[in-house]
Motif scaffolding. Structure first.
Motif, PDB file in Angstrom:
ATOM      1  N   PRO A  75       0.831  -1.214   0.000  1.00 13.62           N
ATOM      2  CA  PRO A  75       0.000   0.000   0.000  1.00 13.62           C
ATOM      3  C   PRO A  75       0.863   1.261   0.000  1.00 13.62           C
ATOM      4  CG  PRO A  75      -0.857  -1.587   1.573  1.00 13.62           C
ATOM      5  CD  PRO A  75       0.456  -2.140   1.082  1.00 13.62           C
ATOM      6  N   GLY A  76       0.551   2.185  -0.908  1.00  8.28           N
ATOM      7  CA  GLY A  76       1.320   3.415  -1.006  1.00  8.28           C
ATOM      8  C   GLY A  76       2.543   3.314  -1.898  1.00  8.28           C
ATOM      9  N   HIS A 108      -0.608  -1.407   9.603  1.00  9.05           N
ATOM     10  CA  HIS A 108      -1.672  -1.293   8.599  1.00  9.05           C
ATOM     11  C   HIS A 108      -1.256  -1.913   7.271  1.00  9.05           C
ATOM     12  CE1 HIS A 108      -3.707   2.294  10.838  1.00  9.05           C
ATOM     13  NE2 HIS A 108      -4.050   1.127  11.345  1.00  9.05           N
ATOM     14  N   ILE A 109      -0.001  -1.688   6.881  1.00  7.03           N
ATOM     15  CA  ILE A 109       0.487  -2.281   5.638  1.00  7.03           C
ATOM     16  C   ILE A 109       0.437  -3.805   5.722  1.00  7.03           C
ATOM     17  CG2 ILE A 109       2.599  -2.682   4.296  1.00  7.03           C
ATOM     18  CD1 ILE A 109       3.197   0.297   4.599  1.00  7.03           C
ATOM     19  N   ALA A 110       0.918  -4.355   6.834  1.00  7.98           N
ATOM     20  CA  ALA A 110       0.893  -5.813   6.997  1.00  7.98           C
ATOM     21  C   ALA A 110      -0.542  -6.330   7.015  1.00  7.98           C
ATOM     22  CB  ALA A 110       1.620  -6.211   8.280  1.00  7.98           C
ATOM     23  N   VAL A 119      -3.142  -5.119   5.404  1.00  8.38           N
ATOM     24  CA  VAL A 119      -3.658  -5.150   4.041  1.00  8.38           C
ATOM     25  C   VAL A 119      -3.071  -6.326   3.262  1.00  8.38           C
ATOM     26  CG1 VAL A 119      -3.744  -3.913   1.837  1.00  8.38           C
ATOM     27  CG2 VAL A 119      -4.132  -2.669   3.978  1.00  8.38           C
ATOM     28  N   ILE A 120      -1.772  -6.546   3.400  1.00  8.36           N
ATOM     29  CA  ILE A 120      -1.142  -7.648   2.667  1.00  8.36           C
ATOM     30  C   ILE A 120      -1.605  -8.997   3.204  1.00  8.36           C
ATOM     31  CG2 ILE A 120       1.059  -8.724   2.053  1.00  8.36           C
ATOM     32  CD1 ILE A 120       0.397  -6.109   0.534  1.00  8.36           C
ATOM     33  N   ASP A 121      -1.821  -9.097   4.496  1.00  5.92           N
ATOM     34  CA  ASP A 121      -2.383 -10.312   5.083  1.00  5.92           C
ATOM     35  C   ASP A 121      -3.735 -10.626   4.441  1.00  5.92           C
ATOM     36  OD1 ASP A 121      -2.970 -12.465   6.736  1.00  5.92           O
ATOM     37  OD2 ASP A 121      -3.410 -11.235   8.493  1.00  5.92           O
ATOM     38  N   ARG A 122      -4.604  -9.615   4.372  1.00  7.74           N
ATOM     39  CA  ARG A 122      -5.912  -9.803   3.739  1.00  7.74           C
ATOM     40  C   ARG A 122      -5.770 -10.097   2.246  1.00  7.74           C
ATOM     41  NH1 ARG A 122      -9.913 -11.500   3.820  1.00  7.74           N
ATOM     42  NH2 ARG A 122     -11.259  -9.906   2.903  1.00  7.74           N
ATOM     43  N   PHE A 123      -4.790  -9.474   1.600  1.00 10.98           N
ATOM     44  CA  PHE A 123      -4.530  -9.735   0.184  1.00 10.98           C
ATOM     45  C   PHE A 123      -4.290 -11.226  -0.061  1.00 10.98           C
ATOM     46  CE2 PHE A 123      -0.968 -10.507  -2.772  1.00 10.98           C
ATOM     47  CZ  PHE A 123      -1.568 -10.187  -3.982  1.00 10.98           C
ATOM     48  N   GLY A 179       6.238  -9.115   6.273  1.00 10.98           N
ATOM     49  CA  GLY A 179       6.129 -10.570   6.233  1.00 10.98           C
ATOM     50  C   GLY A 179       6.253 -11.228   7.590  1.00 10.98           C
ATOM     51  N   PHE A 180       7.130 -10.689   8.439  1.00 12.82           N
ATOM     52  CA  PHE A 180       7.294 -11.293   9.770  1.00 12.82           C
ATOM     53  C   PHE A 180       6.045 -11.097  10.626  1.00 12.82           C
ATOM     54  CE2 PHE A 180      12.162 -10.534   9.386  1.00 12.82           C
ATOM     55  CZ  PHE A 180      12.277 -11.657   8.598  1.00 12.82           C
ATOM     56  N   ARG A 181       5.359  -9.979  10.456  1.00 13.63           N
ATOM     57  CA  ARG A 181       4.081  -9.805  11.158  1.00 13.63           C
ATOM     58  C   ARG A 181       3.079 -10.881  10.731  1.00 13.63           C
ATOM     59  NH1 ARG A 181       5.878  -4.498  11.436  1.00 13.63           N
ATOM     60  NH2 ARG A 181       4.997  -3.144  13.062  1.00 13.63           N
ATOM     61  N   ILE A 182       2.993 -11.121   9.437  1.00 15.67           N
ATOM     62  CA  ILE A 182       2.063 -12.127   8.924  1.00 15.67           C
ATOM     63  C   ILE A 182       2.454 -13.513   9.435  1.00 15.67           C
ATOM     64  CG2 ILE A 182       1.246 -13.261   6.817  1.00 15.67           C
ATOM     65  CD1 ILE A 182       1.571 -10.505   5.419  1.00 15.67           C
ATOM     66  N   ALA A 183       3.751 -13.810   9.422  1.00 23.50           N
ATOM     67  CA  ALA A 183       4.217 -15.123   9.870  1.00 23.50           C
ATOM     68  C   ALA A 183       3.931 -15.344  11.352  1.00 23.50           C
ATOM     69  CB  ALA A 183       5.717 -15.256   9.602  1.00 23.50           C
ATOM     70  N   ALA A 184       4.176 -14.318  12.160  1.00 20.24           N
ATOM     71  CA  ALA A 184       3.929 -14.457  13.594  1.00 20.24           C
ATOM     72  C   ALA A 184       2.438 -14.612  13.893  1.00 20.24           C
ATOM     73  CB  ALA A 184       4.498 -13.260  14.339  1.00 20.24           C
TER      74      ALA A 184
END
Length: 284
Positions: free
Chosen positions: A61-62, A80-82, A84-88, A109-114
Motif C-alpha cells: 500500500p502506497g 496497517h500495511i501488513a 492489508v497484505i495479510d488480507r490480500f 512478512g514477519f508480522r504475517i508469519a507471527a
C-alpha cells in the motif's frame, strides 16, 4: 519461460497491484519488496523460478501501482500495511506459502508469519532485518526522529527521498556499477516524485520504530516455530549489516546464511545466484 501476469485485487476496497507467474498448483512464494521500490524489483528473479514455483509479488500500500490514499484516509504504519497484505493473501486464495522478504517487506512478512505461523512454509530473507545488531549507523538520523518527532528531525529525513539517494542505494557496495540497470531506480524515483508520496514515506520512517519494538516478538516466532530459513544477503548493504543475517541462526540453528558481493538491492546484480540458492533451498 513462464509468462508473468499483472493483476489487481480488491482488498476490502483497497486496490493492490501484483505480479503473478508460475503454475498455481505449485508451491507458492510471496515476494515482498522494500523501500522505495515495488514488485518490479523481482523482475529478474521471477522468470528464474516460475517453472517450479507459483510466484506472487504485490506492491505494498502506497507503493508502485497499488492504491496510495491520502494520509488522512489511511494511516501509513507497518501494522496497517501488513494488515492489508495479510488480507490480500486471503483474497487471492493463498493458503500456505513461503515468503521472500526484503527491507520493508521483512517487518510486513514477519508480522504475517507471527500471526499465522501455520501458513508459512519457509522464509527467505534478502537484507530483511529482525535484529538490533543488523542496524547500521545509517539509521542514526531516523533514530533521532523516533526519539524526537520534531519537524526539524522530520525534515532532515528528506535527504533519503532525493533521486540521487535512490541511485546511491542501488549502486553502493556494488563491485561494478555498470551492472546496475537504471530502470529500477528510475522507476522508484518516479513513484517517489508523486504528490504526497514524500509525506507518506516520512511517516513510515517514523513508524519503523514499531518494527524494532517487535523484534523480540519476531525472534520468539523464529525460536518457537523454526521455519525453514534462508538468508541471502548483500554483504555491502549500508543499512542492514551482515551480523543481522547471522543473528537468525541464534533462533533458527538450521538456518542457511549466504552472503553475496552486493549492496542493498542484491537482486540487481545477483538475481541468478540468489535464484539458484532458492532452488536449492525450497522443496518442490
Amino acid at each position: 519461460m513462464a509468462a508473468s501476469t499483472y493483476r489487481t485485487a480488491d482488498v476490502d476496497g483497497f486496490k493492490i497491484f501484483y505480479r503473478e507467474a508460475g503454475p498455481k498448483d505449485a508451491p507458492t512464494l510471496l515476494l515482498l519488496h522494500g523501500f522505495p521500490s515495488a514488485g518490479h524489483m523481482f523482475r529478474d528473479l521471477i522468470p528464474r523460478l516460475a517453472d517450479r514455483f507459483h510466484l506472487v509479488a504485490p506492491d505494498l500500500p502506497g507503493f508502485g501501482q497499488s492504491d496510495m490514499p491520502a494520509r488522512e484516509k489511511f494511516a501509513y504504519t507497518f501494522d496497517h500495511i501488513a494488515g492489508v497484505i495479510d488480507r490480500f493473501t486471503e483474497v487471492i486464495g493463498l493458503k500456505r506459502f513461503a515468503i521472500y522478504v526484503f527491507d520493508y517487506g521483512a517487518p510486513t512478512g514477519f508480522r504475517i508469519a507471527a500471526k499465522h505461523p501455520e501458513r508459512i512454509t519457509a522464509i527467505i530473507s534478502q537484507n530483511g532485518n529482525a535484529y538490533e545488531v543488523g542496524l547500521s549507523e545509517g539509521w542514526t538520523p531516523i533514530r533521532a526522529y523516533w526519539e524526537d518527532a520534531s519537524q526539524k528531525n522530520r525534515e532532515a529525513l528528506r535527504a533519503f527521498l532525493k533521486p540521487e539517494t535512490t541511485v546511491w542505494q542501488y549502486t553502493h557496495g556494488v563491485a561494478d556499477a555498470t551492472m546496475v540497470s537504471p530502470d529500477g531506480y528510475s522507476l522508484d524515483n518516479y513513484y517517489l516524485s508523486r504528490p504526497g508520496a514524500d509525506e507518506i514515506q516520512l511517516d513510515l520512517f517514523g513508524d519503523y520504530k514499531s518494527n524494532v519494538a517487535l523484534y523480540p516478538t519476531f525472534q520468539s516466532y523464529f525460536r518457537t516455530h523454526k521455519p525453514p530459513f534462508l538468508a541471502v544477503w548483500g554483504r555491502n548493504d549500508p543499512f542492514f549489516l551482515p551480523p543481522g543475517a547471522e543473528a537468525f541462526m541464534r533462533d533458527i540453528p538450521n538456518a542457511t546464511v549466504r552472503f553475496f558481493d552486493a549492496g542493498h538491492f542484491a537482486l540487481e546484480t545477483h538475481a541468478a545466484e540468489i535464484a539458484a540458492a532458492i532452488r536449492d533451498f525450497l522443496p518442490h
